[in-house]
Design a protein around this motif. Sequence first.
Motif: not given
Length: 386
Positions: A136, A140, A164-165
């Motif tokens: 992450e 980002k 969250s990704v």
Amino acid sequence: MHTRVVQVEEGKDNVISVRTGQYKAFRPKLPLVLGLFLAFSVTIFIISVSTINYTGLQSVVTTVTSTFVPCREDEPNSLSKWIQPPPVLIHNMTDEELLWRASFWPRRKGYPFKRVPKIAFMFLTKCPLPLASLWERFLKGHEGLYSVYVHPDPSFTSKFPADSVFHQRQIPSQVAQWGRMNMCDAEKRLLANALLDISNEWFVLVSESCIPLYNFTTIYTYLSQSKHSFMGADDVPGPFGQGRYNENMEPEVPITKWRKGSQWFEVDRDLAVTIVKDTLYYPKFREFCRPACYSDEHYFPTMLTIEKPMALANRSVTWTDWSRGGPHPATFGESDVTESFFQKIFDGVSCSYNGRNTSMCYLFARKFAPSALGPLLHIAPKILGY
């Protein structure tokens, strides 16, 4: 009493006499009254018909107006049907349906819309993602340049927070066993789901124990500017290479094209489509490549050597340590994550990139245990650049 009856009877006569006179007087006027009534009825009928026709027409117009919908880009027959990624990754397609759908490939060069190519990071996992927070951090600030897909064991359901990704990035999965053809099925399943997003251009297969060795911008530039895809395809003599070949694979798979490579690869969109559309080589590997022949080491390298040999760099971009011997590579924990450890990965290697020698050969590394997360988060800004 008689007198009253007579009077009554006389009254009746009088009444009858009067009524008879009124009836006789009314008879000449009957045709006139009937004519007026008929004229009135016709008038009412005409007015009613006119009203019904008018209101009916208005109703039709209203209906047509209310059901007419102007052409919009999100309509089923519009271009957006093909260029918008699926809103959710969970679907009810079978593997056969999914692979068929993912094999669609534009034959015309270029795109009639603005397309920003993305990297699809495909996580083939046996368990939750213990290094998720490191990924992450790596991703980002680069939204719109990557996609994430997770193929876990079917018993696992991800519960990542909405920011969250990895939130809702789990695809429909099935059991994947080491060394079995269902491992290749899982990899094809990841590729096929990622191909449904037309913007995905590069496809990287990683595991839950993999980490990026550079920041996102460096890796994106490296992959986007490469003339080749990164998959090992070596002609390996001996029992662990050519010794795994089965003559029953001929003529589709000749011994001269039998190759071996790392399971962890990166391919571009053209090769990804080549993999998912294959129905020629797959039956041969499913039938005749069983342990001690491991299909995840041979199927894709061999197939692409036959179909697209010039597209391969013939090396992986994922570093793995096999120096300890055995069927599995080394795993690194908390005590292993040091600056000198990464310096050994970066130094002392040389490879070819677009026809030139380079020391930047690996973009990812494995295998890292969950205990390595803390030291990795601490050292990443200084050593890994994110």
